[in-house]
Design a protein around this motif. Structure first.
Motif, PDB file in Angstrom:
ATOM      1  N   GLY A  98       0.768  -1.300  -0.056  1.00 45.49           N
ATOM      2  CA  GLY A  98       0.099   0.021  -0.024  1.00 45.49           C
ATOM      3  C   GLY A  98       0.673   1.217  -0.019  1.00 45.49           C
ATOM      4  O   GLY A  98       0.208   2.264  -0.291  1.00 45.49           O
ATOM      5  N   ARG A  99       2.090   1.204   0.295  1.00 42.74           N
ATOM      6  CA  ARG A  99       2.793   2.396   0.078  1.00 42.74           C
ATOM      7  C   ARG A  99       3.220   2.773  -1.312  1.00 42.74           C
ATOM      8  O   ARG A  99       3.198   2.116  -2.338  1.00 42.74           O
ATOM      9  CB  ARG A  99       4.215   2.185   0.902  1.00 42.74           C
ATOM     10  CG  ARG A  99       4.031   1.861   2.327  1.00 42.74           C
ATOM     11  CD  ARG A  99       5.433   1.656   3.072  1.00 42.74           C
ATOM     12  NE  ARG A  99       5.271   1.037   4.322  1.00 42.74           N
ATOM     13  CZ  ARG A  99       6.295   0.812   5.190  1.00 42.74           C
ATOM     14  NH1 ARG A  99       7.517   0.624   4.949  1.00 42.74           N
ATOM     15  NH2 ARG A  99       6.014   0.329   6.527  1.00 42.74           N
ATOM     16  N   ARG A 100       3.519   4.023  -1.511  1.00 39.96           N
ATOM     17  CA  ARG A 100       3.611   4.593  -3.010  1.00 39.96           C
ATOM     18  C   ARG A 100       4.926   4.263  -3.427  1.00 39.96           C
ATOM     19  O   ARG A 100       5.845   3.888  -3.074  1.00 39.96           O
ATOM     20  CB  ARG A 100       3.700   6.258  -2.545  1.00 39.96           C
ATOM     21  CG  ARG A 100       3.865   6.962  -3.841  1.00 39.96           C
ATOM     22  CD  ARG A 100       4.011   8.533  -3.573  1.00 39.96           C
ATOM     23  NE  ARG A 100       4.340   9.385  -4.632  1.00 39.96           N
ATOM     24  CZ  ARG A 100       3.342   9.863  -5.454  1.00 39.96           C
ATOM     25  NH1 ARG A 100       2.038   9.411  -5.150  1.00 39.96           N
ATOM     26  NH2 ARG A 100       3.738  10.832  -6.363  1.00 39.96           N
ATOM     27  N   LEU A 101       4.511   3.789  -4.887  1.00 39.63           N
ATOM     28  CA  LEU A 101       5.573   3.188  -5.875  1.00 39.63           C
ATOM     29  C   LEU A 101       5.761   4.102  -6.997  1.00 39.63           C
ATOM     30  O   LEU A 101       4.692   4.360  -7.545  1.00 39.63           O
ATOM     31  CB  LEU A 101       5.383   1.866  -5.967  1.00 39.63           C
ATOM     32  CG  LEU A 101       5.688   0.612  -4.902  1.00 39.63           C
ATOM     33  CD1 LEU A 101       4.802  -0.597  -5.654  1.00 39.63           C
ATOM     34  CD2 LEU A 101       6.975   0.536  -4.969  1.00 39.63           C
ATOM     35  N   ILE A 102       7.005   4.724  -7.163  1.00 39.63           N
ATOM     36  CA  ILE A 102       6.968   5.086  -8.637  1.00 39.63           C
ATOM     37  C   ILE A 102       7.862   4.795  -9.545  1.00 39.63           C
ATOM     38  O   ILE A 102       9.229   4.197  -8.972  1.00 39.63           O
ATOM     39  CB  ILE A 102       7.734   6.952  -8.028  1.00 39.63           C
ATOM     40  CG1 ILE A 102       7.002   7.633  -7.123  1.00 39.63           C
ATOM     41  CG2 ILE A 102       8.164   7.496  -9.369  1.00 39.63           C
ATOM     42  CD1 ILE A 102       7.547   8.944  -6.557  1.00 39.63           C
ATOM     43  N   GLU A 103       7.532   4.421 -10.596  1.00 40.76           N
ATOM     44  CA  GLU A 103       8.305   3.654 -11.689  1.00 40.76           C
ATOM     45  C   GLU A 103       9.464   4.922 -12.132  1.00 40.76           C
ATOM     46  O   GLU A 103       9.090   6.096 -12.777  1.00 40.76           O
ATOM     47  CB  GLU A 103       7.478   3.386 -12.816  1.00 40.76           C
ATOM     48  CG  GLU A 103       8.394   2.374 -13.847  1.00 40.76           C
ATOM     49  CD  GLU A 103       9.127   3.323 -14.628  1.00 40.76           C
ATOM     50  OE1 GLU A 103      10.216   3.203 -15.073  1.00 40.76           O
ATOM     51  OE2 GLU A 103       8.443   4.298 -15.155  1.00 40.76           O
ATOM     52  N   MET A 104      10.834   4.797 -12.153  1.00 41.10           N
ATOM     53  CA  MET A 104      11.757   5.417 -12.649  1.00 41.10           C
ATOM     54  C   MET A 104      13.058   4.752 -13.277  1.00 41.10           C
ATOM     55  O   MET A 104      13.974   5.083 -12.965  1.00 41.10           O
ATOM     56  CB  MET A 104      12.264   6.252 -11.428  1.00 41.10           C
ATOM     57  CG  MET A 104      12.820   5.655 -10.162  1.00 41.10           C
ATOM     58  SD  MET A 104      12.733   6.547  -8.572  1.00 41.10           S
ATOM     59  CE  MET A 104      14.021   7.734  -9.262  1.00 41.10           C
TER      60      MET A 104
ATOM     61  N   THR B 182       2.218  11.167 -13.402  1.00 41.90           N
ATOM     62  CA  THR B 182       4.010  11.159 -13.551  1.00 41.90           C
ATOM     63  C   THR B 182       4.295  12.131 -12.223  1.00 41.90           C
ATOM     64  O   THR B 182       3.656  12.859 -11.646  1.00 41.90           O
ATOM     65  CB  THR B 182       4.146  12.023 -14.860  1.00 41.90           C
ATOM     66  OG1 THR B 182       3.523  13.340 -14.941  1.00 41.90           O
ATOM     67  CG2 THR B 182       4.004  11.385 -15.966  1.00 41.90           C
ATOM     68  N   ALA B 183       5.437  11.889 -11.796  1.00 40.46           N
ATOM     69  CA  ALA B 183       6.425  12.393 -10.832  1.00 40.46           C
ATOM     70  C   ALA B 183       7.658  12.672 -10.981  1.00 40.46           C
ATOM     71  O   ALA B 183       8.124  11.611 -11.716  1.00 40.46           O
ATOM     72  CB  ALA B 183       5.900  11.611  -9.613  1.00 40.46           C
ATOM     73  N   GLY B 184       8.241  13.338 -10.298  1.00 45.43           N
ATOM     74  CA  GLY B 184       9.614  13.583 -10.340  1.00 45.43           C
ATOM     75  C   GLY B 184      10.012  14.952  -9.910  1.00 45.43           C
ATOM     76  O   GLY B 184       9.438  15.929 -10.172  1.00 45.43           O
ATOM     77  N   THR B 185      11.340  14.978  -9.242  1.00 44.98           N
ATOM     78  CA  THR B 185      11.760  16.383  -8.844  1.00 44.98           C
ATOM     79  C   THR B 185      13.119  16.683  -9.471  1.00 44.98           C
ATOM     80  O   THR B 185      13.312  17.317 -10.852  1.00 44.98           O
ATOM     81  CB  THR B 185      11.822  16.685  -7.413  1.00 44.98           C
ATOM     82  OG1 THR B 185      12.307  15.641  -6.778  1.00 44.98           O
ATOM     83  CG2 THR B 185      10.431  16.531  -7.113  1.00 44.98           C
ATOM     84  N   ALA B 186      14.228  16.342  -8.776  1.00 45.88           N
ATOM     85  CA  ALA B 186      15.496  16.702  -9.021  1.00 45.88           C
ATOM     86  C   ALA B 186      16.486  15.725  -8.677  1.00 45.88           C
ATOM     87  O   ALA B 186      16.233  14.756  -7.788  1.00 45.88           O
ATOM     88  CB  ALA B 186      15.877  17.904  -8.410  1.00 45.88           C
TER      89      ALA B 186
ATOM     90  N   GLY C 247       7.298  24.791  -4.898  1.00 45.64           N
ATOM     91  CA  GLY C 247       6.728  24.698  -3.624  1.00 45.64           C
ATOM     92  C   GLY C 247       6.942  23.898  -2.441  1.00 45.64           C
ATOM     93  O   GLY C 247       8.077  23.163  -2.600  1.00 45.64           O
ATOM     94  N   ALA C 248       6.673  24.158  -1.145  1.00 46.97           N
ATOM     95  CA  ALA C 248       7.244  23.496  -0.091  1.00 46.97           C
ATOM     96  C   ALA C 248       6.833  22.066  -0.306  1.00 46.97           C
ATOM     97  O   ALA C 248       7.454  21.100   0.551  1.00 46.97           O
ATOM     98  CB  ALA C 248       6.783  24.079   1.189  1.00 46.97           C
ATOM     99  N   GLY C 249       5.797  21.634  -0.990  1.00 42.89           N
ATOM    100  CA  GLY C 249       5.220  20.329  -1.121  1.00 42.89           C
ATOM    101  C   GLY C 249       5.983  19.399  -2.153  1.00 42.89           C
ATOM    102  O   GLY C 249       5.981  18.153  -2.109  1.00 42.89           O
ATOM    103  N   THR C 250       7.268  19.863  -2.342  1.00 48.81           N
ATOM    104  CA  THR C 250       8.292  19.135  -3.213  1.00 48.81           C
ATOM    105  C   THR C 250       9.054  17.985  -2.522  1.00 48.81           C
ATOM    106  O   THR C 250       9.000  17.851  -1.178  1.00 48.81           O
ATOM    107  CB  THR C 250       9.245  20.088  -4.130  1.00 48.81           C
ATOM    108  OG1 THR C 250       9.793  19.358  -4.973  1.00 48.81           O
ATOM    109  CG2 THR C 250      10.139  20.515  -3.111  1.00 48.81           C
TER     110      THR C 250
ATOM    111  N   SER D  70       7.921   8.125 -13.859  1.00 47.39           N
ATOM    112  CA  SER D  70       8.761   9.379 -14.334  1.00 47.39           C
ATOM    113  C   SER D  70       8.769   9.648 -15.784  1.00 47.39           C
ATOM    114  O   SER D  70       9.422  10.670 -16.075  1.00 47.39           O
ATOM    115  CB  SER D  70      10.387   9.521 -13.615  1.00 47.39           C
ATOM    116  OG  SER D  70      11.061   8.343 -14.375  1.00 47.39           O
ATOM    117  N   ASN D  71       8.154   8.861 -16.662  1.00 43.88           N
ATOM    118  CA  ASN D  71       8.203   8.791 -17.923  1.00 43.88           C
ATOM    119  C   ASN D  71       7.240   9.654 -18.305  1.00 43.88           C
ATOM    120  O   ASN D  71       6.263   9.306 -18.362  1.00 43.88           O
ATOM    121  CB  ASN D  71       8.303   7.313 -18.409  1.00 43.88           C
ATOM    122  CG  ASN D  71       8.522   7.399 -19.850  1.00 43.88           C
ATOM    123  OD1 ASN D  71       7.786   7.645 -20.784  1.00 43.88           O
ATOM    124  ND2 ASN D  71       9.852   6.828 -20.325  1.00 43.88           N
TER     125      ASN D  71
END
Length: 434
Positions: A155-161, A199-203, A226-229, A187-188
């Motif tokens: 149930g925890r968040r999973l990001i494909e990158m 999609t998701a991704g920062t730096a 923003g601070a939510g990054t 992130s694609n």
């Protein structure tokens, strides 16, 4: 250019030369128009796996619908002397006009499951073998790996990158089936465009290294996003990085990411530090060569999300699903291969999954298509119509529908079938009338 036209532009020559050799020979001897049925199945699951996941079916249907030999493809075949003029003439008018049934995307499967039934003339069906298997073998392998990771994440968040660790088109396909299997985002960006996946991704570390100080990098990112990054805090010293991140963004910082080291230990230390700074709601995301086993090992740690790359897009040790495409029927007559260790079962088939009253699956029963077995109160047929006369049937399930299908299918498996350790398939496949 649409996703379909992008795929169609390169699909036709995704055909092995031996397929065109068989085609040319069949056209010459008059057997090309015999009505045939081909089936896709696997004789075994990859080592260590207890179930498979059907992935890439929508891409297969798209490929079949758009399978054409245009001028460029025909010129290539002619110049290379692959086939003669009569076969080239036949290919110039090619389109698949037959029927396809199969397990819907997101369904789980086992050895012997009749995953796809392709019916038409020998000529029109035989040339599809490579394109069908190349998509299903890849996408189903990634989907199975992703499903194991999603189960481990609980149930925890999973990001494909994983885009940087595979072929550029495989990256898009991998992102799609990762989402099918329970990943939250990718992130694609091309996967987001084609399939509507979040999609998701920062730096990355490069952004921190670009700036003269870590503070300057954080200030720039927060000013933009923003601070939510999510701030990557382990470029230099992780303790200082976390302190700087909260100092810059405040206790409302969305998340920090840890990409190296013993992430379990570091996550515990990070949680303690964040809480001591009052950043109780700031999440912790970890990445760096994670697979399902590493994710499972982190289950007790204060980790809120995972970024997964290499292991996912390479099938986490099983980059193919070992599916085959075999002729099983000619003019209504069952045919079967009898080679040692590579036998097949003749005749077109249908599959029924049987369940306990509680909903737990107990077996997969495979019958000759003409048998028409009666369903028990807790049984269900697995195949659905996919193509009729070469065109997709109406109201096929969507990606979101199939995402839910896989969730439901995994819940139905016996708990032993979800183990990451080696073992037998989660449920047996039986052939009652063969």
């Amino acid at each position: 250019m649409t996703a379909a036209s992008t795929l169609a532009a390169s699909t036709a020559l995704l055909t092995d030369q031996y397929e065109l050799t068989m085609l040319a020979s069949a056209l010459r001897d008059g057997s090309a128009d015999r009505q045939c049925a081909f089936e896709v199945f696997t004789r075994r699951l990859p080592d260590g796996r207890r179930y498979g996941v059907v992935g890439g079916l929508d891409r297969v249907l798209e490929a079949i619908e758009n399978f054409r030999f245009g001028e460029a493809e025909l010129e290539q075949l002619a110049s290379a002397g692959v086939v003669g003029d009569s076969t080239l003439e036949w290919l110039a008018d090619y389109r698949f006009r037959g029927d396809v049934d199969g397990y819907p995307e997101g369904e789980v499967y086992f050895p012997g499951s009749p995953l796809l039934s392709v019916r038409g003339t020998f000529a029109e069906a035989v040339v599809l073998e490579t394109v069908v298997l190349s998509i299903l073998n890849h996408d189903s392998a990634i989907a199975a790996a992703a499903a194991r990771m999603a189960s481990a994440a609980n149930g925890r968040r999973l990001i494909e990158m994983g885009s940087r660790r595979t072929h550029e088109e495989s990256a898009v396909a991998s992102a799609r089936v990762a989402y099918l299997a329970g990943f939250t985002a990718t992130s694609n960006l091309e996967a987001g465009r084609r399939y509507g996946i979040p999609t998701a991704g920062t730096a990355a570390h490069a952004f921190t290294l670009l700036h003269d100080t870590e503070r300057a990098a954080f200030e720039s990112q927060v000013a933009m996003l923003g601070a939510g990054t999510t701030l990557l805090v382990d470029t230099y010293d992780i303790t200082n990085g976390i302190a700087l991140a909260i100092d810059v963004a405040g206790i409302g910082l969305g998340a920090i990411r840890i990409d190296s080291g013993d992430v379990g230990v570091l996550a515990r230390q990070a949680r303690e530090q964040l809480d001591s700074l009052g950043a109780f709601e700031t999440k912790i995301v970890v990445s760096g060569d994670l697979d399902e086993h590493a994710i499972a090992a982190l289950r007790a740690e204060p980790v809120d999300g995972y970024g997964v790359g290499t292991a996912l897009v390479t099938g986490s040790g099983a980059p193919t699903s070992e599916m085959v495409y075999k002729l099983v029927e000619v003019d209504g007559r069952p045919v079967a291969k009898r080679s040692t260790h590579k036998t097949s079962r003749g005749g077109r088939k249908i599959a029924v999954r049987r369940h306990k009253p509680t909903g737990t699956a107990v077996e997969e029963a495979v019958y000759p298509a003409a048998a028409g077995p009666e369903l028990g109160a807790h049984d269900r047929f697995l195949q659905i119509p996919l193509l009729r006369s070469g065109k997709r049937v109406d109201d096929l399930p969507s990606l979101e529908d199939n995402r839910q299908r896989l969730k439901d299918a995994l819940v139905s498996l016996p708990w032993e079938g979800l183990k990451l350790s080696h073992g037998e398939p989660a449920i047996p496949t039986v052939f009652p009338e063969q």
